[in-house]
Design an enzyme around this catalytic site. Structure first.
Site, PDB file in Angstrom:
ATOM      1  N   GLY A 198       0.738  -1.039  -0.235  1.00  0.00           N
ATOM      2  CA  GLY A 198       0.121   0.217  -0.125  1.00  0.00           C
ATOM      3  C   GLY A 198       0.888   1.261  -0.011  1.00  0.00           C
ATOM      4  O   GLY A 198       2.195   1.201   0.111  1.00  0.00           O
ATOM      5  N   LEU A 199       0.293   2.312  -0.197  1.00  0.00           N
ATOM      6  CA  LEU A 199       1.112   3.687  -0.173  1.00  0.00           C
ATOM      7  C   LEU A 199       1.671   3.835   1.185  1.00  0.00           C
ATOM      8  O   LEU A 199       1.352   3.391   2.144  1.00  0.00           O
ATOM      9  CB  LEU A 199       0.041   4.765  -0.502  1.00  0.00           C
ATOM     10  CG  LEU A 199      -0.516   4.917  -1.950  1.00  0.00           C
ATOM     11  CD1 LEU A 199      -1.859   5.538  -1.877  1.00  0.00           C
ATOM     12  CD2 LEU A 199       0.405   4.972  -2.999  1.00  0.00           C
ATOM     13  N   GLY A 255       1.927   5.673   4.462  1.00  0.00           N
ATOM     14  CA  GLY A 255       1.018   6.127   5.359  1.00  0.00           C
ATOM     15  C   GLY A 255      -0.336   5.328   5.361  1.00  0.00           C
ATOM     16  O   GLY A 255      -1.242   5.733   6.024  1.00  0.00           O
ATOM     17  N   GLY A 288      -0.926   2.469   6.720  1.00  0.00           N
ATOM     18  CA  GLY A 288      -0.783   1.775   7.671  1.00  0.00           C
ATOM     19  C   GLY A 288      -0.254   0.199   7.851  1.00  0.00           C
ATOM     20  O   GLY A 288      -0.616  -0.653   8.508  1.00  0.00           O
ATOM     21  N   SER A 318       2.941  -0.687   8.175  1.00  0.00           N
ATOM     22  CA  SER A 318       3.639  -1.161   9.405  1.00  0.00           C
ATOM     23  C   SER A 318       2.876  -1.264  10.568  1.00  0.00           C
ATOM     24  O   SER A 318       3.103  -2.199  11.481  1.00  0.00           O
ATOM     25  CB  SER A 318       4.977  -0.234   9.672  1.00  0.00           C
ATOM     26  OG  SER A 318       5.942  -0.508   8.451  1.00  0.00           O
ATOM     27  N   SER A 371       6.144  -1.784  -2.274  1.00  0.00           N
ATOM     28  CA  SER A 371       6.069  -2.727  -3.316  1.00  0.00           C
ATOM     29  C   SER A 371       5.203  -2.261  -4.187  1.00  0.00           C
ATOM     30  O   SER A 371       4.185  -3.097  -4.405  1.00  0.00           O
ATOM     31  CB  SER A 371       5.772  -4.156  -2.606  1.00  0.00           C
ATOM     32  OG  SER A 371       4.735  -4.434  -1.981  1.00  0.00           O
TER      33      SER A 371
END
Length: 206
Positions: free
Chosen positions: A37-38, A40, A42, A44, A111
């Site tokens: 995902g982009l 920010g 979420g 991590s 990724s």
């Protein structure tokens, strides 16, 4: 499935301690949970929250986090398209070893390229689970405590995904998590339920 070595002098050694024996010892199957995902979105936060819940259930886990990996394994790489591709290749190989070791491994990387995620899927096989942390650019930017989006829009950061570098959304992700409008606990519960259905572990209260 592993890549063939360049040297003809290497031989694959088969261990007596198999993956299945490790699963019997651990009381769960191993799997690769690939969060994408982009920046920010979420990834991590969700990966570490999920690991905490699994750890409390006495399961063997490990998180491969994007920033952490770039302090060591990929410390020699930048953020060009070529370096991103090599970064994901390395992570895929390491994650595959973790799966073979019987671990529930969670990777948290942007990724951005579909082809790279497909290579990881082909390497790991049926135990690759793609989890798309779906979140709008606007919400990701609101969460950006590092100010990376602002710097990217000002041209201070090159190859920033979502601004100056593309993000190719997953086509066939096993899970799509709406991280933009759901709490972390709700997202974790959704993944845990999926893992039960997948047969990674038996149902336990959470």
């Amino acid at each position: 499935m592993t890549s063939p070595p360049k040297s003809s002098n290497t031989v694959w050694h088969h261990a007596t301690v198999t993956r299945q024996r490790r699963a019997e010892l651990n009381h769960h199957q191993s799997v690769l949970l690939w969060f994408t995902g982009l920046s920010g979105s979420g990834k991590s936060t969700l990966a570490h929250a999920l690991e905490e819940r699994l750890y409390q259930m006495s399961y063997r886990t490990f998180v491969l986090d994007g920033d952490n990996v770039r302090h060591g394994l990929s410390g020699d790489l930048g953020f060009s398209n070529e370096d991103r591709i090599e970064n994901i290749r390395r992570i895929s190989e390491v994650a595959n070893l973790f799966v073979e070791a019987g671990v529930i491994v969670l990777t948290a990387f942007i990724s951005p390229f579909q082809a790279d995620r497909e290579k990881a899927r082909n390497l790991v096989g049926k135990d690759f689970v793609e989890i798309y942390c779906h979140c709008s650019v606007e919400i990701c930017e609101e969460r950006d405590v590092k100010g990376l989006y602002q710097k990217a829009r000002a041209g201070e950061i090159k190859y920033f995904t979502g601004i100056s570098s593309p993000y190719e959304e997953p086509i066939d992700a096993e899970l799509v998590i709406e991280t933009g409008n759901r709490t972390v606990d709700e997202c974790v519960d959704q993944i845990l339920e999926f893992l039960i259905q997948r047969g990674v572990y038996q149902h336990k209260p959470f």
